[in-house]
Design a protein around this motif. Structure first.
Motif, PDB file in Angstrom:
ATOM      1  N   ASP A   4      20.945  -9.017 -22.589  1.00 29.40           N
ATOM      2  CA  ASP A   4      19.627  -8.849 -23.205  1.00 29.40           C
ATOM      3  C   ASP A   4      18.613  -8.266 -22.227  1.00 29.40           C
ATOM      4  O   ASP A   4      17.526  -7.904 -22.628  1.00 29.40           O
ATOM      5  N   ASN A   5      18.949  -8.143 -20.965  1.00 32.75           N
ATOM      6  CA  ASN A   5      18.024  -7.581 -19.989  1.00 32.75           C
ATOM      7  C   ASN A   5      18.263  -6.092 -19.761  1.00 32.75           C
ATOM      8  O   ASN A   5      17.869  -5.563 -18.736  1.00 32.75           O
ATOM      9  N   ILE A   6      18.910  -5.441 -20.716  1.00 35.94           N
ATOM     10  CA  ILE A   6      19.182  -4.013 -20.607  1.00 35.94           C
ATOM     11  C   ILE A   6      18.157  -3.252 -21.442  1.00 35.94           C
ATOM     12  O   ILE A   6      17.899  -3.591 -22.597  1.00 35.94           O
ATOM     13  N   ASP A  12      10.944   2.699 -25.306  1.00 42.28           N
ATOM     14  CA  ASP A  12      10.735   1.969 -24.064  1.00 42.28           C
ATOM     15  C   ASP A  12      10.956   2.885 -22.854  1.00 42.28           C
ATOM     16  O   ASP A  12      10.205   2.830 -21.878  1.00 42.28           O
ATOM     17  N   PHE A  13      11.981   3.726 -22.924  1.00 36.81           N
ATOM     18  CA  PHE A  13      12.219   4.698 -21.856  1.00 36.81           C
ATOM     19  C   PHE A  13      11.026   5.648 -21.740  1.00 36.81           C
ATOM     20  O   PHE A  13      10.539   5.914 -20.642  1.00 36.81           O
ATOM     21  N   ASP A  14      10.562   6.169 -22.878  1.00 32.76           N
ATOM     22  CA  ASP A  14       9.438   7.099 -22.878  1.00 32.76           C
ATOM     23  C   ASP A  14       8.193   6.471 -22.271  1.00 32.76           C
ATOM     24  O   ASP A  14       7.458   7.113 -21.524  1.00 32.76           O
ATOM     25  N   PHE A  15       7.957   5.193 -22.587  1.00 32.55           N
ATOM     26  CA  PHE A  15       6.787   4.497 -22.059  1.00 32.55           C
ATOM     27  C   PHE A  15       6.861   4.394 -20.538  1.00 32.55           C
ATOM     28  O   PHE A  15       5.877   4.649 -19.835  1.00 32.55           O
ATOM     29  N   VAL A  16       8.030   4.052 -20.021  1.00 32.72           N
ATOM     30  CA  VAL A  16       8.186   3.945 -18.563  1.00 32.72           C
ATOM     31  C   VAL A  16       8.030   5.308 -17.913  1.00 32.72           C
ATOM     32  O   VAL A  16       7.372   5.439 -16.874  1.00 32.72           O
ATOM     33  N   TYR A  17       8.600   6.350 -18.517  1.00 29.64           N
ATOM     34  CA  TYR A  17       8.492   7.694 -17.949  1.00 29.64           C
ATOM     35  C   TYR A  17       7.043   8.181 -17.935  1.00 29.64           C
ATOM     36  O   TYR A  17       6.609   8.830 -16.991  1.00 29.64           O
ATOM     37  N   LYS A  18       6.279   7.874 -18.973  1.00 29.36           N
ATOM     38  CA  LYS A  18       4.902   8.375 -19.079  1.00 29.36           C
ATOM     39  C   LYS A  18       3.899   7.524 -18.312  1.00 29.36           C
ATOM     40  O   LYS A  18       3.029   8.044 -17.621  1.00 29.36           O
ATOM     41  N   ASN A  35       5.964  -4.691 -18.563  1.00 27.03           N
ATOM     42  CA  ASN A  35       6.238  -4.876 -19.985  1.00 27.03           C
ATOM     43  C   ASN A  35       5.507  -6.128 -20.463  1.00 27.03           C
ATOM     44  O   ASN A  35       4.869  -6.818 -19.686  1.00 27.03           O
ATOM     45  N   ARG A  36       5.603  -6.433 -21.727  1.00 29.04           N
ATOM     46  CA  ARG A  36       4.896  -7.582 -22.288  1.00 29.04           C
ATOM     47  C   ARG A  36       5.831  -8.779 -22.444  1.00 29.04           C
ATOM     48  O   ARG A  36       5.658  -9.584 -23.341  1.00 29.04           O
ATOM     49  N   MET A  37       6.786  -8.887 -21.559  1.00 24.51           N
ATOM     50  CA  MET A  37       7.781  -9.950 -21.641  1.00 24.51           C
ATOM     51  C   MET A  37       7.795 -10.726 -20.328  1.00 24.51           C
ATOM     52  O   MET A  37       7.239 -10.283 -19.333  1.00 24.51           O
ATOM     53  N   ARG A  38       8.441 -11.869 -20.355  1.00 24.70           N
ATOM     54  CA  ARG A  38       8.551 -12.671 -19.128  1.00 24.70           C
ATOM     55  C   ARG A  38       9.627 -12.141 -18.203  1.00 24.70           C
ATOM     56  O   ARG A  38       9.482 -12.180 -16.986  1.00 24.70           O
ATOM     57  N   GLU A  39      10.721 -11.668 -18.778  1.00 21.15           N
ATOM     58  CA  GLU A  39      11.816 -11.191 -17.939  1.00 21.15           C
ATOM     59  C   GLU A  39      11.769  -9.673 -17.796  1.00 21.15           C
ATOM     60  O   GLU A  39      11.101  -8.985 -18.546  1.00 21.15           O
ATOM     61  N   SER A  40      12.501  -9.204 -16.827  1.00 22.84           N
ATOM     62  CA  SER A  40      12.579  -7.771 -16.581  1.00 22.84           C
ATOM     63  C   SER A  40      13.773  -7.182 -17.317  1.00 22.84           C
ATOM     64  O   SER A  40      14.745  -7.868 -17.595  1.00 22.84           O
ATOM     65  N   ARG A  41      13.679  -5.887 -17.616  1.00 28.88           N
ATOM     66  CA  ARG A  41      14.790  -5.166 -18.233  1.00 28.88           C
ATOM     67  C   ARG A  41      15.143  -3.995 -17.329  1.00 28.88           C
ATOM     68  O   ARG A  41      14.280  -3.437 -16.661  1.00 28.88           O
ATOM     69  N   TYR A  42      16.432  -3.632 -17.325  1.00 24.85           N
ATOM     70  CA  TYR A  42      16.938  -2.619 -16.409  1.00 24.85           C
ATOM     71  C   TYR A  42      17.725  -1.557 -17.162  1.00 24.85           C
ATOM     72  O   TYR A  42      18.337  -1.830 -18.184  1.00 24.85           O
ATOM     73  N   PRO A  75      10.249  -7.907  -8.940  1.00 21.46           N
ATOM     74  CA  PRO A  75       9.209  -8.664  -9.644  1.00 21.46           C
ATOM     75  C   PRO A  75       9.517  -8.773 -11.135  1.00 21.46           C
ATOM     76  O   PRO A  75       9.965  -7.812 -11.759  1.00 21.46           O
ATOM     77  N   GLU A  76       9.298  -9.953 -11.707  1.00 20.57           N
ATOM     78  CA  GLU A  76       9.572 -10.211 -13.125  1.00 20.57           C
ATOM     79  C   GLU A  76       8.498  -9.586 -14.013  1.00 20.57           C
ATOM     80  O   GLU A  76       7.370  -9.362 -13.580  1.00 20.57           O
ATOM     81  N   GLY A  77       8.868  -9.321 -15.262  1.00 20.12           N
ATOM     82  CA  GLY A  77       7.923  -8.784 -16.234  1.00 20.12           C
ATOM     83  C   GLY A  77       7.769  -7.276 -16.192  1.00 20.12           C
ATOM     84  O   GLY A  77       6.760  -6.737 -16.621  1.00 20.12           O
ATOM     85  N   TYR A  78       8.776  -6.590 -15.676  1.00 26.19           N
ATOM     86  CA  TYR A  78       8.740  -5.131 -15.574  1.00 26.19           C
ATOM     87  C   TYR A  78       9.986  -4.529 -16.203  1.00 26.19           C
ATOM     88  O   TYR A  78      11.026  -5.172 -16.282  1.00 26.19           O
ATOM     89  N   ASP A  79       9.867  -3.277 -16.618  1.00 26.43           N
ATOM     90  CA  ASP A  79      11.012  -2.475 -17.027  1.00 26.43           C
ATOM     91  C   ASP A  79      11.350  -1.559 -15.857  1.00 26.43           C
ATOM     92  O   ASP A  79      10.466  -0.901 -15.306  1.00 26.43           O
ATOM     93  N   TYR A  80      12.606  -1.527 -15.464  1.00 24.04           N
ATOM     94  CA  TYR A  80      13.056  -0.704 -14.339  1.00 24.04           C
ATOM     95  C   TYR A  80      14.097   0.287 -14.821  1.00 24.04           C
ATOM     96  O   TYR A  80      15.032  -0.073 -15.522  1.00 24.04           O
TER      97      TYR A  80
END
Length: 114
Positions: A4-6, A12-18, A35-42, A75-80
């Motif tokens: 679930d952390n993928i 979501d990709f577009d948001f990170v790129y922009k 991101n607006r979540m507690r955990e990070s996604r990769y 750091p938690e709460g980010y999309d990487y």
């Protein structure tokens, strides 16, 4: 890394790129955005500039394994998004891991300077 952390959705990709920031090293670029979540996604990405499908898959495997072995606490709460750069297909696991740690240190330094 739990399934679930993928990062999966194109928006979501577009948001990170922009809107996101990045940290680059010799073999990879780490793009990240809050991101607006507690955990990070990769996500681990290799474009066609890296090479054919075999090279791209190897690049993704190298990045994933480097991340797993490094034990870094991002750091938690980010999309990487980890983006492979051209030349990674000839690199060893240790070289990619060193490159990942270098990019990670820049991210942590930016966070501390805020």
């Amino acid at each position: 890394m739990p399934k679930d952390n993928i990062l999966r959705k194109q928006k979501d990709f577009d948001f990170v790129y922009k809107k996101g920031k990045y940290s680059a090293s010799k073999f990879l670029v780490i793009m990240y955005c809050k991101n607006r979540m507690r955990e990070s996604r990769y996500a681990f990405v290799a474009s066609k500039k890296v090479g054919n499908s075999v090279s791209r898959n190897r690049a993704r495997r190298l990045m994933k394994e480097s991340y797993r072995l490094s034990g870094l606490e991002f750091p938690e709460g980010y999309d990487y998004i980890f983006v492979a750069r051209k030349g990674i297909e000839d690199a060893s696991l240790k070289e990619v891991q060193k490159s990942l740690v270098s990019a990670y240190r820049r991210i942590v330094r930016k966070k501390q300077n805020k």
